[in-house]
Design an enzyme around this catalytic site. Structure first.
Site, PDB file in Angstrom:
ATOM      1  N   SER A 118       0.828  -1.206   0.000  1.00 32.79           N
ATOM      2  CA  SER A 118       0.000   0.000   0.000  1.00 32.79           C
ATOM      3  C   SER A 118       0.858   1.250   0.000  1.00 32.79           C
ATOM      4  O   SER A 118       1.978   1.253   0.540  1.00 32.79           O
ATOM      5  CB  SER A 118      -0.857   0.006   1.268  1.00 32.79           C
ATOM      6  OG  SER A 118      -1.460   1.264   1.457  1.00 32.79           O
ATOM      7  N   TYR A 142      -1.803  -0.002  10.125  1.00 28.61           N
ATOM      8  CA  TYR A 142      -2.093  -0.620   8.829  1.00 28.61           C
ATOM      9  C   TYR A 142      -0.882  -0.516   7.892  1.00 28.61           C
ATOM     10  O   TYR A 142      -0.410  -1.519   7.339  1.00 28.61           O
ATOM     11  CB  TYR A 142      -3.321   0.044   8.186  1.00 28.61           C
ATOM     12  CG  TYR A 142      -3.464  -0.305   6.724  1.00 28.61           C
ATOM     13  CD1 TYR A 142      -3.833  -1.591   6.341  1.00 28.61           C
ATOM     14  CD2 TYR A 142      -3.178   0.631   5.727  1.00 28.61           C
ATOM     15  CE1 TYR A 142      -3.924  -1.930   4.992  1.00 28.61           C
ATOM     16  CE2 TYR A 142      -3.269   0.302   4.387  1.00 28.61           C
ATOM     17  CZ  TYR A 142      -3.647  -0.983   4.027  1.00 28.61           C
ATOM     18  OH  TYR A 142      -3.717  -1.315   2.700  1.00 28.61           O
ATOM     19  N   LYS A 146       1.989  -3.453   6.278  1.00 28.05           N
ATOM     20  CA  LYS A 146       2.404  -3.632   4.877  1.00 28.05           C
ATOM     21  C   LYS A 146       3.920  -3.519   4.745  1.00 28.05           C
ATOM     22  O   LYS A 146       4.555  -4.299   4.038  1.00 28.05           O
ATOM     23  CB  LYS A 146       1.704  -2.598   3.989  1.00 28.05           C
ATOM     24  CG  LYS A 146       0.180  -2.754   3.936  1.00 28.05           C
ATOM     25  CD  LYS A 146      -0.197  -4.076   3.294  1.00 28.05           C
ATOM     26  CE  LYS A 146      -1.702  -4.297   3.240  1.00 28.05           C
ATOM     27  NZ  LYS A 146      -2.049  -5.602   2.659  1.00 28.05           N
TER      28      LYS A 146
END
Ligand code: UDP
Length: 326
Positions: A118, A142, A146
């Site tokens: 991402s 988050y 990644k």
């Protein structure tokens, strides 16, 4: 020979579009999904194995069910604000789950991996157009999940003859143009679906999170990349991994920045009516601006996005939202 591919997360938004595209190109598709956020109605392509990344036995069974040539991994939790509130779930699913998947791949002799990363790995932007060499400083758990997985994969490449492509998605948007599959999350947090839902249901007022970001109109700027373009880059990755070694990361965006207000205006044009909205406080962990320089994917994978016009992207999303099938 038809390559056999395992699509983890194939019941979700990106995974289902990917399973469909792979199937249409003649690949043998197997979907692995726990259906926690995906939809069984989206399981129309390939064989389905129900299982959870957090359960190594499920992965062992799936990877042992046939000889896979490569694994695609779309099974991520993706809601930034949830990752701030519930880091355990995010590290458990996105990091531990992926480590389990990598281990199952090693045990079953599969060494080609395409990972959904991402733009959230970059954090506060220090470049107008973000290249892969932008500092990696995620603003939220988050984005950290990644980044950590990308680092784990790089270590695998060094130690275990493991070859991978990590795609740093900017904002995946739109739907297959035939309107039969689309983007829906429960609860919906994404901008374009929320705009469409608010236009279809008067009771659902659209909220804009933040009006004083350091951007031209004060709302966040994002790079919206059409789902079909995104999936085509993954096709190119399969070919690339036929000969490439090591761990490779590529941005996937279309290089155009649109503010939240730009997107609302474009959607208003597509739908043919003005979309009311109200301002709300900023969400946790949102970056003011994320716009891609995708020339690395262009140069190395020979990938070029076809959907350049935001209205066209929203049109494909709207086609599904008018008549959604779950
Ligand atoms: N956004 C918004 N209202 C919504 C959903 C999103 O104002 O109902 C904003 C959000 O703050 C961000 C942009 O739209 O600036 C894109 O958000 P989205 O959740 O679609 O993707 P993200 O960039 O967070 O991955």
């Amino acid at each position: 020979k038809k390559l056999s591919l395992l699509v983890c997360g194939g019941a979700g938004y990106i995974g289902s579009h990917m399973a469909r595209m792979l199937d249409s190109y003649g690949y043998e598709v197997t979907v692995f999904d726990n259906l926690s956020t995906g939809y069984s109605k989206a399981l129309k392509w390939g064989e389905f194995i129900k299982g959870d990344l957090r359960n190594p036995d499920d992965l062992d069974k799936a990877l042992g069910s046939k000889k896979f040539d490569a694994v695609f991994h779309f099974s991520g939790l993706i809601v930034v604000s949830d990752s701030v509130k519930h880091p355990f779930q995010y590290y458990d699913n996105n990091v531990t789950g992926t480590l389990n998947l990598l281990q199952a791949m090693r045990n079953h002799g599969v060494n080609k991996f395409v990972f959904s990363s991402s733009a959230a790995v970059y954090g506060e932007p220090v470049m107008d157009l973000i290249t892969e060499s932008h500092p990696l400083a995620p603003l939220n758990p988050y984005g950290k999940t990644k980044l950590y997985v990308e680092e784990i994969i790089a270590d695998y490449a060094t130690a275990y003859n493991f070859n991978s492509v990590s795609f740093r998605y900017f904002n995946a948007a739109g739907a297959h143009p035939d309107g039969s599959i689309g983007e829906a999350h429960r609860p919906e947090t994404h901008l374009i679906p929320n705009i469409l839902l608010s236009s279809l249901d008067q009771g659902r007022k659209l909220k804009i999170f933040g009006d004083d970001y350091p951007t031209p109109d004060g709302t966040c700027v994002r790079d919206y990349i059409h789902i079909q373009d995104l999936c085509e880059a993954h096709l190119a990755a399969i070919n690339f991994l036929e000969t490439a070694h090591g761990a490779h990361s590529f941005n996937l965006g279309n290089g155009n920045g649109f503010s939240v207000l730009d997107v609302i205006n474009a959607a208003g044009d597509v739908i043919g009516k003005k979309i009311p909205y109200e301002f709300e406080p900023k969400r946790d962990g949102d970056s003011p601006r994320l716009v891609a320089d995708s020339s690395k994917a262009h140069n190395i994978l020979n990938w070029t996005p076809r959907y350049k016009d935001l209205r066209e992207i929203i049109e494909t999303a709207y086609r599904w939202h008018k008549n959604p099938v779950f």
